[in-house]
Design a protein around this motif. Structure first.
Motif, PDB file in Angstrom:
ATOM      1  N   ASP B 226       0.845  -1.200   0.000  1.00 33.90           N
ATOM      2  CA  ASP B 226       0.000   0.000   0.000  1.00 33.90           C
ATOM      3  C   ASP B 226       0.872   1.238   0.000  1.00 33.90           C
ATOM      4  O   ASP B 226       2.107   1.162   0.035  1.00 33.90           O
ATOM      5  CB  ASP B 226      -1.027  -0.023   1.145  1.00 33.90           C
ATOM      6  N   GLU B 227       0.222   2.378  -0.073  1.00 36.43           N
ATOM      7  CA  GLU B 227       0.942   3.639  -0.237  1.00 36.43           C
ATOM      8  C   GLU B 227       1.676   4.069   1.027  1.00 36.43           C
ATOM      9  O   GLU B 227       2.483   4.991   0.997  1.00 36.43           O
ATOM     10  CB  GLU B 227      -0.011   4.741  -0.738  1.00 36.43           C
ATOM     11  N   HIS B 228       1.440   3.361   2.142  1.00 34.42           N
ATOM     12  CA  HIS B 228       2.138   3.724   3.382  1.00 34.42           C
ATOM     13  C   HIS B 228       3.285   2.778   3.708  1.00 34.42           C
ATOM     14  O   HIS B 228       3.799   2.790   4.815  1.00 34.42           O
ATOM     15  CB  HIS B 228       1.150   3.745   4.557  1.00 34.42           C
ATOM     16  N   GLY B 229       3.658   1.913   2.745  1.00 31.20           N
ATOM     17  CA  GLY B 229       4.830   1.049   2.972  1.00 31.20           C
ATOM     18  C   GLY B 229       4.477  -0.337   3.479  1.00 31.20           C
ATOM     19  O   GLY B 229       5.358  -1.172   3.675  1.00 31.20           O
ATOM     20  N   TYR B 230       3.218  -0.605   3.699  1.00 28.09           N
ATOM     21  CA  TYR B 230       2.837  -1.964   4.092  1.00 28.09           C
ATOM     22  C   TYR B 230       3.049  -2.889   2.898  1.00 28.09           C
ATOM     23  O   TYR B 230       2.749  -2.537   1.761  1.00 28.09           O
ATOM     24  CB  TYR B 230       1.365  -1.988   4.526  1.00 28.09           C
ATOM     25  N   ALA B 231       3.623  -4.069   3.156  1.00 27.48           N
ATOM     26  CA  ALA B 231       3.807  -5.057   2.090  1.00 27.48           C
ATOM     27  C   ALA B 231       3.670  -6.437   2.706  1.00 27.48           C
ATOM     28  O   ALA B 231       4.175  -6.701   3.798  1.00 27.48           O
ATOM     29  CB  ALA B 231       5.179  -4.904   1.436  1.00 27.48           C
ATOM     30  N   ALA B 232       2.966  -7.294   2.032  1.00 30.79           N
ATOM     31  CA  ALA B 232       2.780  -8.645   2.571  1.00 30.79           C
ATOM     32  C   ALA B 232       2.505  -9.615   1.444  1.00 30.79           C
ATOM     33  O   ALA B 232       1.957  -9.246   0.393  1.00 30.79           O
ATOM     34  CB  ALA B 232       1.610  -8.674   3.563  1.00 30.79           C
ATOM     35  N   ASN B 233       2.914 -10.835   1.674  1.00 33.07           N
ATOM     36  CA  ASN B 233       2.504 -11.922   0.817  1.00 33.07           C
ATOM     37  C   ASN B 233       0.988 -12.058   0.994  1.00 33.07           C
ATOM     38  O   ASN B 233       0.498 -11.893   2.113  1.00 33.07           O
ATOM     39  CB  ASN B 233       3.215 -13.184   1.314  1.00 33.07           C
ATOM     40  N   VAL B 234       0.241 -12.353  -0.069  1.00 34.37           N
ATOM     41  CA  VAL B 234      -1.219 -12.435   0.115  1.00 34.37           C
ATOM     42  C   VAL B 234      -1.592 -13.457   1.175  1.00 34.37           C
ATOM     43  O   VAL B 234      -2.582 -13.278   1.891  1.00 34.37           O
ATOM     44  CB  VAL B 234      -2.020 -12.789  -1.171  1.00 34.37           C
ATOM     45  N   GLU B 235      -0.794 -14.512   1.312  1.00 33.02           N
ATOM     46  CA  GLU B 235      -1.094 -15.510   2.333  1.00 33.02           C
ATOM     47  C   GLU B 235      -1.051 -14.897   3.738  1.00 33.02           C
ATOM     48  O   GLU B 235      -1.643 -15.437   4.667  1.00 33.02           O
ATOM     49  CB  GLU B 235      -0.094 -16.675   2.282  1.00 33.02           C
ATOM     50  N   ALA B 236      -0.294 -13.812   3.880  1.00 38.81           N
ATOM     51  CA  ALA B 236      -0.119 -13.228   5.206  1.00 38.81           C
ATOM     52  C   ALA B 236      -1.030 -12.033   5.456  1.00 38.81           C
ATOM     53  O   ALA B 236      -1.028 -11.464   6.539  1.00 38.81           O
ATOM     54  CB  ALA B 236       1.339 -12.821   5.395  1.00 38.81           C
ATOM     55  N   VAL B 237      -1.803 -11.647   4.463  1.00 35.07           N
ATOM     56  CA  VAL B 237      -2.683 -10.488   4.658  1.00 35.07           C
ATOM     57  C   VAL B 237      -3.819 -10.873   5.611  1.00 35.07           C
ATOM     58  O   VAL B 237      -4.456 -11.909   5.450  1.00 35.07           O
ATOM     59  CB  VAL B 237      -3.285 -10.019   3.309  1.00 35.07           C
TER      60      VAL B 237
END
Lengths: 588, 588
Positions: B226-237
């Motif tokens: 996302d635009e605030h730097g959050y990043a995750a593998n979809v499995e971890a969302v």
């Protein structure tokens, strides 16, 4: 960066490990180089990795030097190529086989002749592409029946295997000679005594082959040497066919009652008691012909009996026999087998019933020392009876000869000129002129100068890399621990702080940095709470060739350099310590 | 010594290999870096070995830099430790299992948590021995169901796996942070775009974990940012639980005839045709509650049904579901399963029969977006009937929630503040805070400062080494071939003789020697009978970053330097060639 004992993953042991027999193996475990995970399967700890890396570097350097190119094949391999050459079956229980999720057969590679052959077939097509030499340093797998002696005979081990590809025998000979010379350089650098012997090609197939054996009394291989430079693995010794003897004055064969003489020893005693020789000397085992029965288990599952006739004072050598009958395996001839052959009078078996044309129809092979015309005492095929004066060629014949009798100290060399001495060794390298066996089985052909397809001629060349570490350890140790050759040692210098004074550590840190700036690899015992006595013991156990002790003397500007091998110690001025250590390490 | 094309084991291909899909994979095969032996099993050819060595060196340097110590565990491992942690079973068909000649179970290591844990247990006993960090670079084995994309997902592959051992969570966090920083350095050096994402710990167990994903549209992993730097593998969302809605004005639930509407699409059409909404807008899939049935196959062989309720415009994400139900595997709910549950009206299944307390007794879990108080159109558990205005919490409940619904571009971030964007990636590194899972299962405890036994806290850290070569190739190529980053390239400079004049070769030999004297690694196209055109094509295919062409211009004292990536060429004086090439390579 120095290896610091304070953080090094290491726990030295004062006691020998229960599962180790040989001194080098015990020390490698005690000094924290290796650790057993399962029979014949080991972990390499940080110090072990250093030593292993040194050996790999030497092997790699010498391979690159002769223009061999490094590649890496997988260890997990498909069945088909090994099926094509017959090795899928011939390897028997030594091969680790498995299936994947689709039930496809796979194996863990014991050696890679097939795979290299196929890669070259896939990529090359002309004589112009040859000669070619490739190698890899890689994990190999063999499900040894008796994994032993730590890393000397493992089930997972590192091997350097190399393969040469040539258009003809002359090319192969050149490649073979090149590898032989490279191997001499490798083994000269590795720091153990070795001998190059003629060898049997075994399951590898092919013609000429030589082994590089580490001379070691605990070795599993026996080899012979004579005073003229002949050397061979016992499996490869060819006993010459004994010259024919004139039997015209030998009495006719006579059957005698010899009750309770089922062994050679009881027979010889009975002969001496009841049948005095006319020539005045006593009978001994060498006058008797012993007939040994074994069962051959063929790869296809069939079993076949074999009888071997040899002088009664010699045993059948199991390894020599294995080589002769491979790929069949040798199994004992059991009571149930005797039951199937009622003509065999156990303990009194003679040539009367042995042979493909005789009543037992059992193939009968003689030791080549059994001369035509020689006379023997042997079984009369009836319980309690032997026959005397039975002459080979007059009274009995066999289906052929076999090189399966034991070789003994004092035997005559194959060329008839020398006398054999026996010793034990460990196979460290093996070079084979494979010829076209693999290339034919897998269809590796290239076009020659005349546009004609010719089968490529291959060689294969192996060095036991992890085994080399084991042998170096066996050959380089004393009552205190390991004593590494400089080129193999895990570090150039082991620096020991023999003090609890923080200032000494500070000064030593500085010396260590200076030593490293000179390009030396330092093992640094910086453990503040460990006593000097324990540190000294650990240093001797670990076996770095030069030990630098920095302790109380530092106050007077003195440190001590100890040579691990000779035990010599000398004081040097701390101001000159770096130069002194560098000179010691570099040998000037 | 220069790699000479005249003898290099290499055959470049002009055609793409039949079994390769991705551009980098095709080029690695065509340019002679790798060669397929079996599905997911590859050979590394001489050029491939150079590149692989570069990647290994980078990884090794950065591991040593953080004080991790190199060891090497066997790949062939005993069953017992993996049995103790449950992974012998949990790995399912992904584990290569085999038996030795004594029928002892063995496996080929997929990762080595158990073995490292046992080694530390064997050697260490006190908090003083910690922290400890160990790594190995080694062949790993996984029997992938769909080995694909060459070395990107192999069945035998090289991995750097590392393990940390600490006395407490604070220690683990420190070790984890150290590895994370080292991984950032490694992946910055390797030359491909990557992203660090929150990850699911999967079969490894443990708590926090992050993945280093190479950003690649052909990747098998989907991740969000996302635009605030959050990043995750979809499995971890983690989809947040939707806030409760006031349902006081929602009409009571009503069952309607909805013939021939077994799918969401047909249902929405029927609703819009026959049941106009009062708020003026049309019905869409998001207004419907879809109930998806699957079968869970547990490692012990039992099967258990599971129902998942989620908005009708979303699918169940197979990977997210797998992670939630692991170690069980997800299988389809088949006709025979429906037959065993007659209360399930296929196409019209609703919450009326789902749930452990309901007639089917099937566990029923809802997507967290299904707010308490929200109203739904969903199956009425009779063929051809749906129910409208069915309110969660008023008219139905479930057994819990599950994070298994698909994540879509534009979804709200877990913290509710951002908007998710989706992209594809390839897992290149994975760092795990394992905690005490393995140490507990295998009894790894040490004495703490107070003399009390405490379970050691572990981390595990992996880098796909062979996979990294694959990703670098995918990220660095053009229509002509590979374009290696300098630090990874098989050589520093590719010298091409574009002439058949023997004198040019002599002069080039000399230049090559001078370049090597400067420490450059040279790939030298010295093939006398190959045309310049073919040589240029090969040079572009192989992808060494700097190409030095020596040809006709030599007569005028000129040679040409070409930058492989930009395609720029420039003439330089032959007298200045060594300096020019060195400057080009060293970037000055």
């Amino acid at each position: 960066m120095a290896l610091r004992m304070s953080t090094l993953f290491l726990r030295t042991l004062r006691e020998d490990p229960a599962d180790a027999e040989l001194p080098g193996h015990k020390l490698l475990v005690r000094a924290g180089y290796i650790r057993r995970v399962a029979p014949g399967i080991y972990t390499w700890l940080p110090l072990g990795m250093k030593v292993l890396g040194k050996v790999e570097d030497i092997v790699r350097e010498e391979m690159n030097q002769i223009g061999s190119q490094e590649v890496k094949f997988p260890a997990l391999l498909p069945r088909e190529p090994y099926e094509a050459t017959g090795r899928w079956t011939e390897y028997g229980d030594n091969l680790f086989r498995l299936q994947d999720r689709k039930e496809t057969d796979l194996l863990l590679g014991p050696t890679h002749e097939e795979m290299f052959c196929l890669a070259v077939k896939d990529m090359y097509s002309s004589y112009k592409d040859l000669p070619l030499s490739l190698y890899q340093i890689q994990n190999k797998y063999r499900d040894e029946a008796r994994p032993r002696a730590g890393i000397l005979r493992g089930r997972e081990f590192i091997m350097k295997d190399a393969y040469s590809f040539d258009i003809d025998q002359a090319g192969l000979q050149k490649a073979y000679d090149g590898f032989r010379e490279a191997y001499v350089r490798i083994f000269n650098r590795l720091g153990f005594e070795y001998v190059i012997v003629h060898a049997d090609s075994g399951a590898m197939g092919g013609s000429a082959s030589e082994e590089f054996l580490a001379v070691n009394e605990n070795g599993e291989d026996t080899f012979v040497r004579d005073e003229h430079g002949y050397a061979a693995n016992v499996e490869a010794v060819t006993v010459p066919q004994a010259a024919e003897i004139d039997a015209s004055s030998t009495p006719t064969a006579q059957v005698h009652d010899t009750p309770d003489t089922p062994t050679i020893a009881t027979l010889v005693d009975a002969l001496n008691a009841n049948h005095a020789r006319t020539d005045g000397r006593s009978w001994d085992g060498a006058d008797t012909l012993k007939n040994v029965l074994v069962m051959l288990a063929h790869p296809d599952g069939t079993r076949e009996p074999l009888a071997i006739g040899l002088p009664g004072d010699r045993e059948v050598d199991a390894k020599r026999l294995e080589v002769q009958v491979a790929p069949a395996e040798v199994e004992p001839f059991e009571e149930k087998d005797f039951a199937a052959y009622p003509m065999l009078a156990k303990g009194y078996i003679g040539p009367g019933v042995l042979g493909e044309e005789k009543s037992s129809k059992i193939r009968y092979l003689l030791d080549p020392s059994i001369a035509v015309g020689s006379a023997w005492v042997t079984g009369a095929d009836e319980h309690g009876k032997h026959v005397l004066h039975l002459v080979h060629g007059r009274d009995f014949t066999a289906d052929g000869t076999i090189q399966a009798g034991e070789i003994r100290q004092g035997d005559i060399s194959p060329d008839g000129k020398g006398t054999l001495k026996l010793a034990r060794g460990i196979e460290m390298g093996h070079i084979f002129q494979l010829g076209t066996k693999y290339a034919e089985a897998l269809g590796l052909k290239v076009l020659d100068e005349n546009g004609k397809l010719v089968t490529v001629t291959m060689g294969s060349y192996g060095v036991g890399v992890t085994r080399a570490v084991g042998v170096i350890a066996e050959d380089n140790n004393d009552e205190y621990g390991l004593v590494w050759p400089r080129e193999i040692a895990p570090a150039d210098v082991h620096v020991v702080v023999a003090s609890k004074d923080a200032a000494v550590y500070v000064r030593t840190d500085e010396i260590v940095r200076q030593l490293e700036a000179q390009g030396l690899a330092v093992l640094y015992d910086d453990r503040p709470k460990v006593s000097p006595g324990v540190k000294f013991k650990d240093a001797e156990l670990i076996g770095v060739p030069t030990i630098l002790v920095i302790g109380k003397g530092l106050a007077d500007g003195k440190v001590e350099i100890k040579d691990r091998r000779s035990g010599e110690r000398r004081e040097v001025a701390v101001d000159a310590v770096v130069t002194s250590v560098v000179d010691e390490v570099r040998g000037s």
